[in-house]
Design an enzyme around this catalytic site. Structure first.
Site, PDB file in Angstrom:
ATOM      1  N   GLY A 239     -31.003 -35.293  20.421  1.00 39.56           N
ATOM      2  CA  GLY A 239     -31.350 -34.897  21.781  1.00 39.56           C
ATOM      3  C   GLY A 239     -32.230 -36.024  22.206  1.00 39.56           C
ATOM      4  N   HIS A 240     -32.863 -35.655  23.308  1.00 41.68           N
ATOM      5  CA  HIS A 240     -33.401 -36.811  24.275  1.00 41.68           C
ATOM      6  C   HIS A 240     -35.089 -36.805  23.981  1.00 41.68           C
ATOM      7  CE1 HIS A 240     -29.787 -36.895  27.434  1.00 41.68           C
ATOM      8  NE2 HIS A 240     -29.617 -37.473  26.006  1.00 41.68           N
TER       9      HIS A 240
END
Length: 394
Positions: A239-240
């Site tokens: 993810g970020h």
């Protein structure tokens, strides 16, 4: 209070609980309203009928989704209800495989204006692989839907929920107050576009604890108007990372205040903890943020402030952000960076970051050479050992 009074109080509490929890008349099983656990039959109307019956109950009620797989199209559960309500899911709820079925609604499952409610257990699978393929191909696609949304909700508990394969965000809170989220799991492939995990906006008194988020976008997205938000024991990746922002999307925008991210692990994420704003005018702000006791494992940007966000080079005519960032503390953050620049504090040209505190930071570049830091218009204090060497203005 005497010992006998305490005993009577406990007995009364237990009797009250037994009376409510064992009353079969207050359990509304969706199957009794026509839902079919075959994963094919449309059970949307049955779910809604069960909710409506429970919502008008004079006593605490439970909507029960038993084991099995239930197909549910776009649905809105509206409150507030007369009494406390539990939405208990033992089985799996799936969305239509046809991603055009939602139209432009923006929602798959929406809880609107509910109060004193709990959502417990179950798996919610949006089956969005076809939608992702459409997005990646550049074809004409619908805008997409969020899987589970709470809008204008108050005094809510969400526990043990698993959300899979969302079209857009897995779980979103907007305009909510006092929501406790525990032990949830949000999962989508790392290459799935815009599949944010947990999103909060215009909400206060939110806690997210003991959860795992593995997505193709932000693990947690914190939007304007968020106050008193605690994240702890989060496992993030892929993810970020955890992002405050993007902010400054509009000129008149509420601020973000009193956010804590602690005792969490980031694994293979694009970012660790990030504050991001568009490079344009805004009334927004970020204040009193604490990032502490965090472990980074092969994270590309473990610590980052980006106030020059303008990916399309459009709508950012001034190329500086009006968002004022102050009193942000990074404490006891350790681990490895996948890029040499482990700390990047790029603040606004016209609104420098102030009150930044770096304390006991140990980030190493996993290629064997020393990690570096970069600062622009960032001022604050260094405490303890800082690695890589701090670049803060004092």
């Amino acid at each position: 209070m005497t010992k006998s009074q305490i005993t009577l109080a406990i007995l009364f509490t237990l009797l009250t609980f037994i009376d409510v929890s064992t009353s079969s008349s207050n359990v509304f099983n969706v199957v009794s309203f026509g839902a079919k656990p075959d994963g094919v039959t449309d059970s949307t109307a049955a779910f809604l009928k069960a909710w409506q019956a429970a919502c008008v109950s004079a006593y605490s009620a439970t909507v029960m989704v038993p084991t099995g797989t239930f197909l549910v199209k776009g649905i809105t559960f509206t409150g507030p209800c007369k009494s406390k309500l539990k939405f208990q899911v033992a089985g799996t709820v799936v969305a239509p495989a046809d991603y055009w079925a939602f139209g432009n609604s923006g929602y798959w499952i929406l809880f609107n204006r509910v109060s004193k409610m709990s959502l417990v257990g179950g798996t919610f699978d949006a089956r969005a692989s076809g939608f992702w393929a459409c997005r990646k191909s550049g074809q004409n696609c619908p805008p997409g839907v969020r899987s589970i949304t709470f809008n204008a909700a108050k005094d809510v508990v969400i526990s043990g929920v698993k959300s899979m394969n969302s079209q857009m965000s897995h779980m979103t809170l907007k305009g909510c107050t006092n929501v406790a989220v525990r032990n949830i799991k949000l999962v989508a492939p790392g290459n799935s576009p815009n599949t944010d995990g947990f999103g909060v906006q215009s909400s206060t008194g939110i806690t997210l604890t003991g959860s795992t988020v593995q997505t193709g976008d932000d693990c947690v997205s914190i939007g304007p108007g968020t106050r008193n938000f605690l994240i702890s024991k989060l496992n993030c990746g892929p993810g970020h990372g955890v992002s405050i922002g993007s902010l400054a999307k509009t000129l008149n925008e509420d601020g973000v205040e009193n956010v804590t991210v602690s005792n969490s692990v980031f694994t293979g994420t694009t970012n660790g903890v990030r504050i991001k704003s568009w490079a344009r005018a805004s009334t927004g702000f970020v204040n009193k943020v604490f990032f502490q006791n965090l472990i980074m494992k092969n994270v590309q940007n473990p610590i980052i402030i980006d106030q020059n966000y303008c990916p399309t080079h459009q709508g950012c005519p001034t190329e500086h952000s009006g968002v004022k960032i102050s009193q942000v503390t990074y404490r006891n953050i350790q681990g490895t960076s996948a890029t040499q620049q482990a700390m990047n504090l790029a603040c606004s040209k016209t609104n420098p970051c102030t009150g930044i505190t770096l304390q006991d930071i140990k980030l190493t570049y996993n290629k064997g050479t020393p990690a570096t830091s970069y600062c622009f218009n960032a001022a604050g204090t260094n405490l303890g050992v800082i690695q890589p060497t701090s670049c803060l203005n004092k």
